[in-house]
Design a protein around this motif. Structure first.
Motif, mmCIF file in Angstrom:
data_model
loop_
_atom_site.group_PDB
_atom_site.id
_atom_site.type_symbol
_atom_site.label_atom_id
_atom_site.label_comp_id
_atom_site.label_asym_id
_atom_site.label_seq_id
_atom_site.Cartn_x
_atom_site.Cartn_y
_atom_site.Cartn_z
ATOM 1 N N GLY A 70 58.495 59.199 56.831
ATOM 2 C CA GLY A 70 58.832 59.422 58.238
ATOM 3 C C GLY A 70 59.034 60.894 58.523
ATOM 4 N N GLY A 71 58.115 61.713 58.015
ATOM 5 C CA GLY A 71 58.323 63.164 58.028
ATOM 6 C C GLY A 71 57.722 63.915 59.199
ATOM 7 N N SER A 72 57.186 63.219 60.176
ATOM 8 C CA SER A 72 56.443 63.933 61.218
ATOM 9 C C SER A 72 57.313 64.464 62.350
ATOM 10 N N ARG A 73 58.482 63.839 62.576
ATOM 11 C CA ARG A 73 59.304 64.229 63.725
ATOM 12 C C ARG A 73 60.783 64.243 63.352
ATOM 13 N N HIS A 130 62.753 75.913 48.959
ATOM 14 C CA HIS A 130 62.407 75.632 47.562
ATOM 15 C C HIS A 130 60.923 75.800 47.243
ATOM 16 N N LYS A 131 60.137 76.115 48.251
ATOM 17 C CA LYS A 131 58.690 76.300 48.087
ATOM 18 C C LYS A 131 58.003 75.047 47.535
ATOM 19 N N TYR A 132 58.597 73.894 47.841
ATOM 20 C CA TYR A 132 57.929 72.657 47.469
ATOM 21 C C TYR A 132 56.706 72.449 48.340
ATOM 22 N N ASN A 133 55.617 72.007 47.721
ATOM 23 C CA ASN A 133 54.516 71.468 48.493
ATOM 24 C C ASN A 133 54.975 70.121 49.054
ATOM 25 N N ILE A 134 54.505 69.778 50.246
ATOM 26 C CA ILE A 134 55.040 68.615 50.945
ATOM 27 C C ILE A 134 54.002 67.499 51.031
ATOM 28 N N LEU A 135 54.437 66.302 50.672
ATOM 29 C CA LEU A 135 53.696 65.083 50.983
ATOM 30 C C LEU A 135 54.397 64.448 52.174
ATOM 31 N N LEU A 136 53.747 64.463 53.304
ATOM 32 C CA LEU A 136 54.348 63.993 54.545
ATOM 33 C C LEU A 136 53.819 62.602 54.844
ATOM 34 N N ASN A 137 54.699 61.615 54.721
ATOM 35 C CA ASN A 137 54.320 60.254 55.094
ATOM 36 C C ASN A 137 54.580 60.018 56.579
ATOM 37 N N TYR A 138 53.632 59.358 57.221
ATOM 38 C CA TYR A 138 53.832 58.939 58.607
ATOM 39 C C TYR A 138 53.163 57.588 58.782
ATOM 40 N N HIS A 139 53.512 56.908 59.854
ATOM 41 C CA HIS A 139 52.977 55.563 60.074
ATOM 42 C C HIS A 139 51.906 55.547 61.155
ATOM 43 N N SER A 140 52.191 56.143 62.332
ATOM 44 C CA SER A 140 51.245 55.993 63.438
ATOM 45 C C SER A 140 50.968 57.269 64.226
ATOM 46 N N ASN A 141 51.917 58.196 64.287
ATOM 47 C CA ASN A 141 51.765 59.358 65.164
ATOM 48 C C ASN A 141 51.044 60.504 64.446
ATOM 49 N N ALA A 170 51.671 64.211 65.821
ATOM 50 C CA ALA A 170 52.924 64.820 65.375
ATOM 51 C C ALA A 170 52.848 65.213 63.904
ATOM 52 N N ALA A 171 52.213 64.361 63.091
ATOM 53 C CA ALA A 171 52.071 64.661 61.668
ATOM 54 C C ALA A 171 51.227 65.918 61.451
#
Length: 243
Positions: A8-11, A25-36, A39-40
């Motif tokens: 649920g990382g888009s908003r 932390h300079k982490y690369n991001i895996l952004l999970n989203y469902h429908s939007n 926004a993602a």
């Protein structure tokens, strides 16, 4: 290459967490989203502007098969990548008095928060245990601690996540995997956009709603090595409303 997965990382709070993990932390991001998707994509651009990678994973966390397939597909395409941090942030509300809550409104809220926690964490935990390092942070709620009228379903889901946090922390601590929960109170977001802020802030000792960035800063601390002796905890961030 090290990654953090935020569901649920888009908003809202999820977006703030993605940006802060990338910046701090300079982490690369895996952004999970469902429908939007729009926004993602926007959040992805903002994360990448910080100077790290951001990849989008579209799946419904309440769907075990879809969750596992998406994560395994990404792993097969990124064989050297390690997911060190998991933030279980995805959640929905379907508010109403319990007497009028139908089975769909009950199940959907439970499925997204509680079963979503199971589905995503199950998919990542073995690798964390093998690597002997991991940070699991569950975004719960004031509702899960205090209970909130009109949110029996949401309170039940978040309360169960709190208990799961405490139990799992005891199972995996020896492998240097910590499991903690963050319980926001009233935070500016889509979920609180219809709330009467002027009235509600009178109940809050600091006399205001919180900002998503404030929650993200706490999550980033728990995602760091500096928090290595903190596990099984539920940390309130609510302006003193309920502590």
């Amino acid at each position: 290459m090290k990654y953090a997965l935020v569901t649920g990382g888009s908003r809202g709070i999820g977006k703030a967490i993605c940006l802060q993990l990338a910046a701090d932390h300079k982490y690369n991001i895996l952004l999970n989203y469902h429908s939007n998707m729009a926004a993602a994509e926007e959040t992805k651009s903002e994360v990448e502007a910080i100077g790290v990678k951001c990849e989008l994973l579209k799946f419904d966390v309440s769907d075990l098969e879809a969750t596992q397939t998406s994560i395994e597909s990404w792993r097969s395409e990124n064989p050297g990548a390690i997911i060190e941090v998991l933030v279980n942030n995805a959640g929905i509300t379907k508010d109403g008095l319990f007497i009028w809550t139908n089975q769909e409104a009950w199940s959907k809220v439970i499925d997204t928060s509680l079963n979503g926690f199971y589905n995503v964490t199950q998919s990542l935990l073995k690798e964390m245990l093998r690597k002997r390092y991991g940070r699991i942070i569950n975004i719960v709620s004031l509702s899960g601690l205090k209970g909130n009228p009109g949110q029996v379903n949401y309170s039940a889901a978040k309360g169960a996540m709190i208990s799961a946090t405490k139990a799992l922390a005891q199972e995996v601590g020896k492998r240097k995997v910590t499991v903690n929960a963050v319980a926001p109170g009233f935070i500016h977001s889509d979920m609180t956009s219809n709330f009467d802020e002027e009235e509600l802030k009178k109940l809050i000792p600091v006399n205001r709603f919180g900002d998503p960035e404030e929650v993200a800063s706490l999550v980033c601390f728990l995602a760091s090595e500096r928090s290595s002796y903190i596990t099984g905890e539920v940390i309130n961030i609510n302006g003193g409303l309920y502590s």
